[in-house]
Design an enzyme around this catalytic site. Structure first.
Site, PDB file in Angstrom:
ATOM      1  N   ASN A  70      -7.240   3.923  16.190  1.00 53.88           N
ATOM      2  CA  ASN A  70      -8.470   3.773  16.906  1.00 53.88           C
ATOM      3  C   ASN A  70      -9.050   5.305  17.420  1.00 53.88           C
ATOM      4  OD1 ASN A  70      -8.111   1.239  16.556  1.00 53.88           O
ATOM      5  ND2 ASN A  70      -8.057   0.642  18.674  1.00 53.88           N
ATOM      6  N   GLU A  71      -8.080   6.331  17.544  1.00 52.51           N
ATOM      7  CA  GLU A  71      -8.800   7.632  17.751  1.00 52.51           C
ATOM      8  C   GLU A  71      -9.702   8.010  16.623  1.00 52.51           C
ATOM      9  OE1 GLU A  71      -5.635   6.660  18.263  1.00 52.51           O
ATOM     10  OE2 GLU A  71      -5.410   6.981  20.459  1.00 52.51           O
ATOM     11  N   GLU A  97     -10.871  -2.757   4.803  1.00 58.40           N
ATOM     12  CA  GLU A  97      -9.847  -2.955   5.712  1.00 58.40           C
ATOM     13  C   GLU A  97     -10.022  -3.189   7.038  1.00 58.40           C
ATOM     14  OE1 GLU A  97      -5.846  -0.501   6.940  1.00 58.40           O
ATOM     15  OE2 GLU A  97      -5.772  -0.960   5.113  1.00 58.40           O
ATOM     16  N   SER A 114      -0.108   6.540   3.370  1.00 57.36           N
ATOM     17  CA  SER A 114       0.502   7.598   4.039  1.00 57.36           C
ATOM     18  C   SER A 114       1.681   8.426   3.386  1.00 57.36           C
ATOM     19  CB  SER A 114       1.020   6.887   5.576  1.00 57.36           C
ATOM     20  OG  SER A 114      -0.042   6.393   6.131  1.00 57.36           O
ATOM     21  N   GLN A 166       0.951  -1.090   0.052  1.00 57.05           N
ATOM     22  CA  GLN A 166      -0.101   0.030   0.031  1.00 57.05           C
ATOM     23  C   GLN A 166       0.930   1.022   0.104  1.00 57.05           C
ATOM     24  OE1 GLN A 166      -3.005  -0.062   3.144  1.00 57.05           O
ATOM     25  NE2 GLN A 166      -1.755  -1.310   4.192  1.00 57.05           N
TER      26      GLN A 166
END
Lengths: 388, 352
Positions: A371-372, A243, A128, A125
């Site tokens: 997770n935030e 995902e 980012s 991937q």
């Protein structure tokens, strides 16, 4: 509601179980984050493909088996239950594969999917960037349209196993002056192209598990674009949904370590029971892993009935990543003074399994969207809380 | 393999939800809580809709609704904080009576009474020294070891024990077990009490999950309205993440509840464990919804003024009703750790 498998489903399970029993390597393969381990895992993928077990839920014409999602869950239960190798090409197969099935042209599907199913092409991937992590819409790598090509310049990072991979997929800013999630295009880039430089990054375990990719006037044909020019965000969001959700982390991926944790507890009961909290944690791990399995069957049933799964997939991701931490932390607690040992240590037994699990679990709440961010998505899209 | 509800079941839930939203509004509950009225008006309205007949067998004129559909119903009962006596009569006691052998002379008559709208049943089980609605019940089903005793209001003395949930009517019951009141004993009695305990437990599990959803909805609504620092408090991540965690606990509890209901309905050999597992997940959801709900409501959360307090207190009370939380956790833990079962991923639906 009927919580029993059909005779056909039982037969499929048996077929998978027998094939795995005969074919899963007796010796654990070296980690796929090394050159040697990567190639051995690629060979395993080819073996799976030849038996028709690589991508069971893809259509047959693209190298799959045409199974439904219940069969896929059954396959995963058998696969993890047998202790079969990790899926080295999963980022391509599960994330890009799903995207291609939904958004690819017939030509793109026919070309890329079978090569992905057989792992002839290995995928990394490229989402980012140094300044676009959780804030992915801040992507600045450019793809400039030039006739029938894009010219790519910029930098991507945290690209898993990119130093070994053949291709990368990601988002690039193709419309000059565009901002945020507008003007991005979803492109597939062969990593052996001139102008691509890959620099490995050592992960927590010391292996070169991910990499930075630098693009310097890299030429990519426009036929390597998925979806329309400038509409890549929409395509990517669908991919991110897959995902976070079920596909990348099926319940069996957690049920198997939970099963091993129960065994580890039973084997070390006297020591573990010095703290009653250990028994509580082991029980919770098993119960949570089973709950995730029940949730998956429920979700698949609803998908089969035509329901759309939205922000719920963010809850899935939070749940399995936190479960993975609890399972491996509890195992480390039980292993006690020898928990820190590497697999090569004299006293090590199944220590390498648990140490690897413990280290990798640290990444769970971060990758695939922290997770935030997932909690923000749940709060805003599922509960309707204000964005600002 | 089909882990979904039928369209009829989902439509049924929707209908019940709309009915209870009108008839069991927070204002109505408040009147019951403050003692301005008792629950009988509300219960009569519920009975008039035919809801007492839901699980009564067809032979006695009922709809024979099973545990799977009841797992939707109990969530609605929890969401609207319907007082105990409805679920205990129309679901738990009805299940108990249905399981009786046809030779028990009172069976048909009692089921017909429930079908006709009599919701005056109280069940005394050894898991608690208290019996809900014992002082207003006309029929009491009481445990004495493996025996099931059937008594009328005149046969017992009751001492009310007030609860923090003001809609609850708990009482100690004094009575004499004698052969005339005993209607089942021995192994058959033991089985009936085990099934009754399981049905009571799963009824509470569903109600806890419904309560969790109600507390979450109230907290979301409050955090969308209340402003501090010039904006809605729901826009702050510290608030968002607490409520997202509540949503997570609720979503994961649902399939666990539904599997347990399916196991109970189909006499799965692991029903006991599945029901305790459901209780654990539903309890966790309700406990976090209560704590986060109070926190998000700020100082208002610590008052009698907000509606939240009724649902919070009911969740706290139900958490240890029909088996306390320790017992349910222990039952799962014993299965996981102390059996010689191999917990393979393929065994999720197996009767191992």
């Amino acid at each position: 509601m009927k919580l029993q498998f059909s005779p056909e489903q039982d037969a499929f399970r048996l077929e998978v179980r027998q094939w795995l029993a005969a074919n899963v390597p007796k010796q654990k393969l070296p980690t796929y984050d090394t050159k040697e381990g990567f190639e051995l895992h690629r060979q395993w993928e080819q073996k799976l493909f030849e038996a028709g077990f690589s991508m069971v839920m893809w259509p047959k014409e693209y190298g799959g088996r045409g199974c439904d999602l219940i069969d896929w869950l059954i396959f995963e239960e058998e696969y993890y239950g047998a202790g079969a190798p990790g899926r080295v090409n999963q980022n391509g197969q599960l994330l890009l594969g799903s995207t291609l099935l939904d958004f690819g042209t017939p030509e793109q599907k026919a070309h890329f999917l079978p090569r992905m199913a057989s792992s002839e092409d290995m995928w990394a991937q490229a989402w980012s960037e140094p300044n676009a992590g959780s804030d992915m819409a801040n992507i600045s790598s450019k793809a400039t349209l030039d006739g029938d090509h894009y010219i790519i310049n910029g930098q991507k990072t945290w690209s898993t196993r990119a130093i070994y991979a053949d291709w990368a997929f990601g988002l690039f800013r193709s419309q000059p002056g565009s901002e945020r999630h507008h003007g991005l295009s979803f492109l597939l880039v062969p990593l052996n192209t001139d102008g691509v430089t890959i620099r490995p990054i050592k992960a927590l375990d010391g292996e070169e598990a991910f990499a930075e990719i630098f693009f310097d006037d890299v030429k990519v044909p426009i036929t390597n674009r998925i979806g329309d020019d400038g509409k890549g965000w929409h395509v990517a969001m669908a991919t991110a949904g897959f995902e976070r959700g079920l596909l990348l982390r099926s319940p069996a991926r957690f049920q198997q370590p939970a099963r091993r944790l129960v065994q580890l507890y039973r084997d070390n009961k006297a020591a573990a029971d010095r703290d009653p909290a250990i028994a509580v944690a082991v029980s919770k791990c098993w119960s949570d892993a089973e709950a995730y399995a029940l949730s998956a069957y429920n979700t698949v049933g609803r998908v089969n009935n035509g329901e759309k799964i939205g922000a719920e997939s963010s809850l899935n991701k939070i749940f399995w990543s936190e479960l993975d931490l609890l399972i491996s932390q509890t195992a480390m607690d039980i292993l006690g003074a020898t928990g820190e040992l590497l697999g090569s240590a004299t006293l090590a037994q199944e220590h390498a399994y648990w140490l690897d699990a413990f280290l990798f679990a640290q990444a769970g709440p971060i990758y695939a969207g922290t997770n935030e961010i997932q909690r923000n998505i749940v709060a805003e899209r599922m509960l309707g809380l204000p964005k600002k | 393999m089909d882990f979904t509800f039928s369209e009829d079941e989902l439509l049924f839930r929707e209908t019940i939800h709309r009915f209870l939203a009108t008839e069991a509004s927070p204002e109505t509950l408040r009147d019951i809580w403050s003692g301005d009225t008792d629950a009988s008006t509300l219960l009569s309205l519920i009975a008039e809709q035919g809801l007492s007949a839901l699980s009564v067998p067809e032979e006695q004129g009922g709809l024979a609704m099973g545990d799977v559909a009841w797992s939707l119903m109990t969530q609605e009962l929890g969401y609207h904080a319907i007082p105990d006596v409805f679920a205990n009569s129309a679901y738990v006691a009805t299940g108990l009576l249905t399981a009786l052998d046809d030779s028990v002379s009172q069976k048909a008559e009692l089921l017909e009474r429930i079908c006709a709208g009599d919701l005056g049943f109280a069940i005394g089980h050894s898991c608690s020294p208290l019996v809900a609605d014992a002082d207003s019940a006309d029929t009491l089903l009481l445990q004495h070891a493996d025996e099931l005793h059937l008594l009328g209001a005149a046969d017992v003395q009751t001492v009310p024990n007030p609860s923090i949930d003001f809609s609850r009517r708990l009482a100690q019951v004094s009575w004499n077990a004698n052969p005339e009141t005993c209607i089942v004993s021995g192994e058959a009695g033991g089985k009936i009490w085990n099934d009754t305990f399981n049905r009571g437990s799963i009824s509470v599990a569903g109600q806890l999950l419904g309560l969790a959803q109600r507390m979450l909805d109230l907290s979301v609504e409050y955090s969308q309205q209340r402003k501090q620092f010039g904006k809605e408090i729901g826009s702050f991540q510290a608030v968002k993440h607490q409520l997202a965690d509540v949503a997570g606990k609720i979503e994961i509890a649902k399939p666990v509840l539904y599997r347990a209901a399916c196991s109970l309905e189909n006499h799965h050999p692991l029903s006991d464990m599945h029901i305790s597992q459901a209780r654990n997940f539903c309890s966790d959801a309700a406990a976090l919804a209560a704590r986060a709900g109070i926190q998000v409501h700020g100082a208002m959360g610590y008052t009698w003024e907000v509606d939240l307090q009724m649902y919070v207190k009911r969740a706290w009370a139900l958490n240890n009703t029909w088996g306390d939380s320790i017992m349910h956790r222990a039952r799962v833990q014993d299965y996981v750790l102390n059996s010689d079962i191999d917990h393979a991923p393929s065994n999720t639906f197996e009767a191992v």
